[in-house]
Design a protein around this motif. Sequence first.
Motif, PDB file in Angstrom:
ATOM      1  N   THR A 147      23.426  21.549 -42.014  1.00  0.00           N
ATOM      2  CA  THR A 147      24.222  20.380 -41.626  1.00  0.00           C
ATOM      3  C   THR A 147      25.623  20.461 -42.198  1.00  0.00           C
ATOM      4  O   THR A 147      26.620  20.160 -41.517  1.00  0.00           O
ATOM      5  N   ASP A 148      25.731  20.861 -43.454  1.00  0.00           N
ATOM      6  CA  ASP A 148      27.044  21.017 -44.075  1.00  0.00           C
ATOM      7  C   ASP A 148      27.869  22.071 -43.336  1.00  0.00           C
ATOM      8  O   ASP A 148      29.074  21.885 -43.105  1.00  0.00           O
ATOM      9  N   TYR A 150      27.537  22.973 -40.184  1.00  0.00           N
ATOM     10  CA  TYR A 150      27.906  22.398 -38.883  1.00  0.00           C
ATOM     11  C   TYR A 150      29.124  21.490 -39.025  1.00  0.00           C
ATOM     12  O   TYR A 150      30.081  21.580 -38.246  1.00  0.00           O
ATOM     13  N   HIS A 151      29.088  20.627 -40.029  1.00  0.00           N
ATOM     14  CA  HIS A 151      30.200  19.702 -40.285  1.00  0.00           C
ATOM     15  C   HIS A 151      31.494  20.464 -40.533  1.00  0.00           C
ATOM     16  O   HIS A 151      32.578  20.077 -40.078  1.00  0.00           O
ATOM     17  N   LYS A 152      31.382  21.563 -41.256  1.00  0.00           N
ATOM     18  CA  LYS A 152      32.558  22.370 -41.601  1.00  0.00           C
ATOM     19  C   LYS A 152      33.103  23.096 -40.372  1.00  0.00           C
ATOM     20  O   LYS A 152      34.305  23.076 -40.087  1.00  0.00           O
ATOM     21  N   LEU A 154      32.825  22.470 -37.311  1.00  0.00           N
ATOM     22  CA  LEU A 154      33.369  21.626 -36.245  1.00  0.00           C
ATOM     23  C   LEU A 154      34.889  21.720 -36.193  1.00  0.00           C
ATOM     24  O   LEU A 154      35.501  21.472 -35.153  1.00  0.00           O
ATOM     25  N   ARG A 155      35.490  22.091 -37.316  1.00  0.00           N
ATOM     26  CA  ARG A 155      36.942  22.237 -37.398  1.00  0.00           C
ATOM     27  C   ARG A 155      37.423  23.597 -36.919  1.00  0.00           C
ATOM     28  O   ARG A 155      38.623  23.855 -36.882  1.00  0.00           O
ATOM     29  N   HIS A 162      24.024  21.871 -33.898  1.00  0.00           N
ATOM     30  CA  HIS A 162      22.984  21.780 -34.925  1.00  0.00           C
ATOM     31  C   HIS A 162      22.194  20.497 -34.726  1.00  0.00           C
ATOM     32  O   HIS A 162      22.740  19.446 -34.409  1.00  0.00           O
ATOM     33  N   THR A 164      18.883  18.181 -36.613  1.00  0.00           N
ATOM     34  CA  THR A 164      18.064  18.037 -37.816  1.00  0.00           C
ATOM     35  C   THR A 164      16.569  18.125 -37.505  1.00  0.00           C
ATOM     36  O   THR A 164      15.764  18.308 -38.405  1.00  0.00           O
ATOM     37  N   TYR A 255      33.600  30.593 -43.153  1.00  0.00           N
ATOM     38  CA  TYR A 255      34.474  29.622 -42.495  1.00  0.00           C
ATOM     39  C   TYR A 255      35.945  29.937 -42.765  1.00  0.00           C
ATOM     40  O   TYR A 255      36.769  29.988 -41.836  1.00  0.00           O
TER      41      TYR A 255
END
Length: 286
Positions: A147-148, A150-152, A154-155, A162, A164, A255
């Motif tokens: 999840t982390d 995916y969040h990263k 996204l930029r 992703h 859950t 990333y």
Amino acid sequence: MASPIHLQIKSMYTDFSPKEQAIADYILENPSKVSHSSISDLAAELGIADSTFFQFTKTLGFSGFKDFKLALLKQENDLSAVTIHENIQKNDSELVMAQKVFDSNIKTLTDTKKLLNEEDLNAAVKIISASRRLYFFGVGGSEIVATDAYHKFLRSPIPVGHSTDYHIQLMEASLLTEADCAIVISHSGKSKETIHIANAAKKSGAKVIVVTSQANSPLAKLGDVVFISISEEIEFRSEALASRIAQLSIIDSLYVILMFHNRESAQETITKVREVILGLKENKTD
């Protein structure tokens, strides 16, 4: 550069037989003695045949005991520092407990850093850059890392996905194509659910990048590129939790490298994300 021997042993430990684990434990606990002893003396100390110790060094990737011993001598200074503040004692103050947790985390990052190599980093970033879609997969504690990530990402300029939910992850993996990439995260590399996901992604033709703590795990064997995270287990905190810090750092590294390799398109994506988030902050009234 070859990985430090104690890190090789730790990354393969769970796949060793009981006799191999006994040899591994002895090496980790007595690196200096091992590097200055004959194979016959060590075998006698452990109550095993010379050939058993010899085969163990072959399992680690060495041509034999002499090759292993030479490498161990070169790394002796590193091996002598394997045990640092890992165990919290009953009489430790709260501050000392916290400091030991930090020390353990620092060691986790330092050990994992030693296992990184440029070839794997370049290969992984090339795969990601060429992907039509990038999906992150993880179950249980590893889902937090996914999840982390995916969040990263996204930029980034790469479309990402992703979920859950395990069943949705499995369906997503089955719908990937040869143009896509799956990053699969698992501490043990033995989770049946995660292996099912990786197999589904491979069957669909997607490239698979694996992040795990076990180099010889079933999951690692499915990866086109594999990154190994090393961690120490301390009381009241599992090794899997410690490995999360190293896994997050591996993802962060991928990333940052990706964004630098795609600066122009990455900047456009970051700008869009910042603008929409900034709009929310400016409109907030409470």
